[in-house]
Design a protein around this motif. Structure first.
Motif, PDB file in Angstrom:
ATOM      1  N   ALA A 346       0.815  -1.216   0.000  1.00  0.00           N
ATOM      2  CA  ALA A 346       0.000   0.000   0.000  1.00  0.00           C
ATOM      3  C   ALA A 346       0.848   1.264   0.000  1.00  0.00           C
ATOM      4  CB  ALA A 346      -0.929   0.002   1.213  1.00  0.00           C
ATOM      5  N   LEU A 347       2.118   1.140   0.388  1.00  0.00           N
ATOM      6  CA  LEU A 347       2.984   2.312   0.501  1.00  0.00           C
ATOM      7  C   LEU A 347       4.090   2.326  -0.547  1.00  0.00           C
ATOM      8  CD1 LEU A 347       3.316   2.421   4.392  1.00  0.00           C
ATOM      9  CD2 LEU A 347       1.594   3.489   2.932  1.00  0.00           C
ATOM     10  N   ASN A 348       4.045   1.414  -1.513  1.00  0.00           N
ATOM     11  CA  ASN A 348       5.084   1.377  -2.551  1.00  0.00           C
ATOM     12  C   ASN A 348       5.066   2.627  -3.414  1.00  0.00           C
ATOM     13  OD1 ASN A 348       5.837  -1.124  -1.665  1.00  0.00           O
ATOM     14  ND2 ASN A 348       4.955  -2.263  -3.362  1.00  0.00           N
ATOM     15  N   GLU A 349       6.199   2.905  -4.027  1.00  0.00           N
ATOM     16  CA  GLU A 349       6.337   4.020  -4.961  1.00  0.00           C
ATOM     17  C   GLU A 349       6.896   3.475  -6.275  1.00  0.00           C
ATOM     18  OE1 GLU A 349       8.827   6.872  -3.026  1.00  0.00           O
ATOM     19  OE2 GLU A 349       7.298   7.431  -1.538  1.00  0.00           O
ATOM     20  N   GLY A 350       6.003   3.018  -7.152  1.00  0.00           N
ATOM     21  CA  GLY A 350       6.446   2.459  -8.423  1.00  0.00           C
ATOM     22  C   GLY A 350       7.241   1.187  -8.219  1.00  0.00           C
ATOM     23  N   ASP A 351       8.493   1.192  -8.700  1.00  0.00           N
ATOM     24  CA  ASP A 351       9.343   0.011  -8.546  1.00  0.00           C
ATOM     25  C   ASP A 351      10.127   0.035  -7.241  1.00  0.00           C
ATOM     26  OD1 ASP A 351      10.979   2.116  -9.209  1.00  0.00           O
ATOM     27  OD2 ASP A 351      12.215   0.988 -10.618  1.00  0.00           O
ATOM     28  N   ARG A 352       9.832   0.976  -6.340  1.00  0.00           N
ATOM     29  CA  ARG A 352      10.435   1.025  -5.013  1.00  0.00           C
ATOM     30  C   ARG A 352       9.458   0.417  -4.023  1.00  0.00           C
ATOM     31  NH1 ARG A 352      11.249   6.079  -2.799  1.00  0.00           N
ATOM     32  NH2 ARG A 352      13.031   5.389  -1.585  1.00  0.00           N
ATOM     33  N   LEU A 353       9.865  -0.679  -3.378  1.00  0.00           N
ATOM     34  CA  LEU A 353       9.030  -1.390  -2.435  1.00  0.00           C
ATOM     35  C   LEU A 353       9.413  -1.012  -1.010  1.00  0.00           C
ATOM     36  CD1 LEU A 353       9.196  -4.998  -3.977  1.00  0.00           C
ATOM     37  CD2 LEU A 353       7.893  -3.011  -4.762  1.00  0.00           C
ATOM     38  N   LEU A 354       8.405  -0.754  -0.175  1.00  0.00           N
ATOM     39  CA  LEU A 354       8.673  -0.534   1.241  1.00  0.00           C
ATOM     40  C   LEU A 354       8.598  -1.895   1.933  1.00  0.00           C
ATOM     41  CD1 LEU A 354       9.280   1.441   3.535  1.00  0.00           C
ATOM     42  CD2 LEU A 354       6.812   1.548   3.959  1.00  0.00           C
ATOM     43  N   VAL A 355       9.744  -2.451   2.260  1.00  0.00           N
ATOM     44  CA  VAL A 355       9.836  -3.782   2.854  1.00  0.00           C
ATOM     45  C   VAL A 355      10.028  -3.642   4.354  1.00  0.00           C
ATOM     46  CG1 VAL A 355      11.252  -5.876   2.986  1.00  0.00           C
ATOM     47  CG2 VAL A 355      10.694  -4.874   0.757  1.00  0.00           C
ATOM     48  N   SER A 356       9.199  -4.346   5.108  1.00  0.00           N
ATOM     49  CA  SER A 356       9.329  -4.371   6.564  1.00  0.00           C
ATOM     50  C   SER A 356       9.920  -5.698   6.995  1.00  0.00           C
ATOM     51  CB  SER A 356       7.961  -4.179   7.228  1.00  0.00           C
ATOM     52  OG  SER A 356       7.120  -5.286   6.949  1.00  0.00           O
ATOM     53  N   TYR A 357      10.516  -5.706   8.164  1.00  0.00           N
ATOM     54  CA  TYR A 357      10.969  -6.951   8.776  1.00  0.00           C
ATOM     55  C   TYR A 357      10.784  -6.823  10.285  1.00  0.00           C
ATOM     56  CZ  TYR A 357      15.220  -4.168   9.516  1.00  0.00           C
ATOM     57  OH  TYR A 357      16.107  -3.166   9.866  1.00  0.00           O
ATOM     58  N   ASP A 358      10.377  -7.906  10.917  1.00  0.00           N
ATOM     59  CA  ASP A 358      10.231  -7.927  12.364  1.00  0.00           C
ATOM     60  C   ASP A 358      11.568  -8.233  13.020  1.00  0.00           C
ATOM     61  OD1 ASP A 358       7.499  -7.418  12.223  1.00  0.00           O
ATOM     62  OD2 ASP A 358       7.003  -9.538  12.080  1.00  0.00           O
ATOM     63  N   GLN A 359      11.699  -7.809  14.270  1.00  0.00           N
ATOM     64  CA  GLN A 359      12.919  -8.048  15.042  1.00  0.00           C
ATOM     65  C   GLN A 359      12.552  -8.631  16.402  1.00  0.00           C
ATOM     66  OE1 GLN A 359      16.212  -4.845  13.997  1.00  0.00           O
ATOM     67  NE2 GLN A 359      14.399  -3.822  14.758  1.00  0.00           N
ATOM     68  N   ASN A 360      13.454  -9.444  16.922  1.00  0.00           N
ATOM     69  CA  ASN A 360      13.209 -10.063  18.218  1.00  0.00           C
ATOM     70  C   ASN A 360      14.540 -10.523  18.786  1.00  0.00           C
ATOM     71  OD1 ASN A 360      11.820 -11.202  20.425  1.00  0.00           O
ATOM     72  ND2 ASN A 360      10.145 -11.884  19.096  1.00  0.00           N
ATOM     73  N   THR A 361      14.485 -11.046  19.980  1.00  0.00           N
ATOM     74  CA  THR A 361      15.642 -11.680  20.593  1.00  0.00           C
ATOM     75  C   THR A 361      15.290 -13.124  20.906  1.00  0.00           C
ATOM     76  OG1 THR A 361      17.105 -11.723  22.531  1.00  0.00           O
ATOM     77  CG2 THR A 361      14.916 -10.784  22.836  1.00  0.00           C
ATOM     78  N   VAL A 362      16.285 -13.983  20.888  1.00  0.00           N
ATOM     79  CA  VAL A 362      16.048 -15.395  21.153  1.00  0.00           C
ATOM     80  C   VAL A 362      15.448 -15.599  22.549  1.00  0.00           C
ATOM     81  CG1 VAL A 362      17.190 -17.637  21.420  1.00  0.00           C
ATOM     82  CG2 VAL A 362      17.838 -16.123  19.550  1.00  0.00           C
ATOM     83  N   ASN A 363      15.739 -14.704  23.458  1.00  0.00           N
ATOM     84  CA  ASN A 363      15.218 -14.790  24.829  1.00  0.00           C
ATOM     85  C   ASN A 363      14.130 -13.733  25.025  1.00  0.00           C
ATOM     86  OD1 ASN A 363      14.678 -15.125  27.508  1.00  0.00           O
ATOM     87  ND2 ASN A 363      16.689 -14.462  28.237  1.00  0.00           N
ATOM     88  N   PRO A 364      12.852 -14.076  24.812  1.00  0.00           N
ATOM     89  CA  PRO A 364      11.791 -13.069  24.911  1.00  0.00           C
ATOM     90  C   PRO A 364      11.626 -12.482  26.298  1.00  0.00           C
ATOM     91  CG  PRO A 364      10.858 -15.279  24.724  1.00  0.00           C
ATOM     92  CD  PRO A 364      12.338 -15.412  24.484  1.00  0.00           C
ATOM     93  N   LYS A 365      12.191 -13.105  27.319  1.00  0.00           N
ATOM     94  CA  LYS A 365      12.091 -12.546  28.665  1.00  0.00           C
ATOM     95  C   LYS A 365      12.848 -11.223  28.787  1.00  0.00           C
ATOM     96  CE  LYS A 365      11.422 -16.975  31.042  1.00  0.00           C
ATOM     97  NZ  LYS A 365      11.947 -17.914  32.061  1.00  0.00           N
ATOM     98  N   GLU A 366      13.748 -10.950  27.815  1.00  0.00           N
ATOM     99  CA  GLU A 366      14.490  -9.691  27.844  1.00  0.00           C
ATOM    100  C   GLU A 366      13.702  -8.528  27.258  1.00  0.00           C
ATOM    101  OE1 GLU A 366      19.127 -10.556  27.444  1.00  0.00           O
ATOM    102  OE2 GLU A 366      18.025 -11.296  25.699  1.00  0.00           O
ATOM    103  N   LEU A 367      12.580  -8.817  26.578  1.00  0.00           N
ATOM    104  CA  LEU A 367      11.850  -7.754  25.891  1.00  0.00           C
ATOM    105  C   LEU A 367      11.323  -6.658  26.812  1.00  0.00           C
ATOM    106  CD1 LEU A 367       9.889  -9.687  23.116  1.00  0.00           C
ATOM    107  CD2 LEU A 367      12.021  -8.400  22.918  1.00  0.00           C
ATOM    108  N   PRO A 368      10.747  -6.968  27.979  1.00  0.00           N
ATOM    109  CA  PRO A 368      10.224  -5.877  28.802  1.00  0.00           C
ATOM    110  C   PRO A 368      11.268  -4.842  29.205  1.00  0.00           C
ATOM    111  CG  PRO A 368       9.299  -7.957  29.509  1.00  0.00           C
ATOM    112  CD  PRO A 368      10.379  -8.286  28.527  1.00  0.00           C
TER     113      PRO A 368
END
Length: 393
Positions: A346-368
């Motif tokens: 929905a946010l692309n500009e012609g042949d330019r794609l807005l690509v997202s990626y998620d991020q995390n840590t292997v130990n989710p207990k560190e997230l807070p």
């Protein structure tokens, strides 16, 4: 979702060295012209990624809102939808809600909500959630059971409504466990996001999770699904009535779309659980996350002449340099990885794609204590020919 690992091995890749930060000498316009002049089969063979540029401005805007706003702090499984009037609706499967205290650490009472949305109007952000008795900040779709949650996947915004596919999963505490029970299509009114209806999808014995992607291509609505179990997932595709995910679907059986979901066959193997298929210069472009090594930080791009494939997997590049030791220094946690890369069409500009990626840590207990690691990142990815126009022969 905390702890979830995306994707699987995409073997036939030509790796680009490192994160591309320049256009390799070709503008987007000239690249598009070079591909548009070719028949689709030749476009697919010649197409590649010619530039990858981090969207530092969008990253900073989300960071500022997460750090100082009274709403979304961090989350994953992000999808963007364009709304009338220029606003953008962002949905998340999982979110921490603030406000974030001055310490930057989330407390034990910080809401962790399995379905939220954020309205972006220019540089302004506003988080939307549901409010229920005893739970003022709740998921937009009510949890099915005390030990289960509905997690938002892909969807479509059309005809004054938002339709999202939701996966119901068993949870342990705050963490979703990869044991899907069923799926539903939830319809919300726009722009209020009032829940209008919920329709259950048929459960298939083979365990396909529909909603890996939803794409409107050539006036048709395609729904992609990935196998529910295992790391190396198969990709399936169904055809929904245009603009209506709650209608009757048909399923690709290798030759045509049929009514019986049991006849669906995979169109490719080794894909991530969430991805995208987008139309660019008359081609269908697949964006996904490879996992040839555990916790890969790569994004893979493939090309086809039809939404049903076959896709030629041509390119992979690094999503981020903030993994491993660099990520540990930036975020204050170790073992940072990326997953579920996709194009926000929905946010692309012609042949330019807005690509997202998620991020995390292997130990989710560190997230807070380090919530910033759980925020998506964004890249502008340009599609063009491998060789400049006129350089063939």
């Amino acid at each position: 979702m905390p702890g979830r690992v995306a994707g699987a091995l995409l073997a036939a890749l030509v790796l680009l060295g490192g994160l591309l930060l320049a256009s390799c000498g070709r503008s987007g316009a000239s690249a598009a012209a070079g591909l548009a002049a070719l028949p689709c089969g030749e476009r697919v063979r010649d197409a590649t990624v010619t530039a990858v540029v981090p969207d530092r401005s969008l990253d900073a805007a989300w960071a500022a809102y997460g750090d100082h706003g009274d709403g979304w702090v961090a989350g994953d499984s992000v999808h963007a939808y364009r709304l009338p009037g220029g606003q953008v609706l962002w949905t998340f499967a999982d979110s921490f809600l603030g406000p974030l205290p001055p310490s930057g650490h989330l407390g034990p009472s910080t809401p962790f909500v399995h379905s939220t949305a954020v309205i972006q109007d220019g540089r302004s952000f506003r988080t939307i959630w549901a409010s229920r008795p005893g739970k003022p900040r709740a998921s937009l779709l009510p949890d099915a059971h005390r030990n289960q949650a509905y997690l938002a996947l892909a969807g479509i915004a059309a005809n004054g409504r938002l339709q999202l596919l939701y996966l119901r999963e068993r949870i342990a505490g705050e963490v979703a466990i990869e044991q899907p029970a069923d799926e539903v299509v939830a319809t919300f009114a726009l722009p209020s996001l009032r829940l209008v209806s919920v329709r259950r999808l048929a459960v298939e014995e083979r365990g396909v999770v529909w909603g890996a992607a939803v794409s409107r291509l050539g006036g048709r609505t395609y729904v992609y699904g990935a196998s529910a179990s295992g790391g190396d997932k198969d990709l399936y595709v169904a055809l929904a009535p245009n603009g209506d995910l709650a209608g009757r679907w048909r399923y690709w059986d290798g030759q045509r779309f049929v009514a019986n979901p049991a006849r669906a066959v995979p169109i490719m193997t080794n894909v991530s659980s969430e991805l995208s298929v987008t139309s660019v210069d008359g081609m269908d472009v697949l964006v996904t996350t490879p996992t040839d090594t555990a916790y890969s930080n790569l994004v893979a791009v493939g090309f086809a002449c039809r939404p049903t494939g076959p896709f030629t997997l041509a390119t992979a590049f690094r999503a981020s340099d903030q993994t491993g030791p660099l990520g540990e220094r930036r975020f204050g946690v170790g073992d940072v990885y990326v997953y579920d890369a996709m194009d926000q069409a929905a946010l692309n500009e012609g042949d330019r794609l807005l690509v997202s990626y998620d991020q995390n840590t292997v130990n989710p207990k560190e997230l807070p204590t380090h919530p910033a690691v759980y925020r998506p990142g964004y890249l502008w990815v340009t599609i063009g020919p491998r060789r400049p126009a006129g350089g063939r022969g």
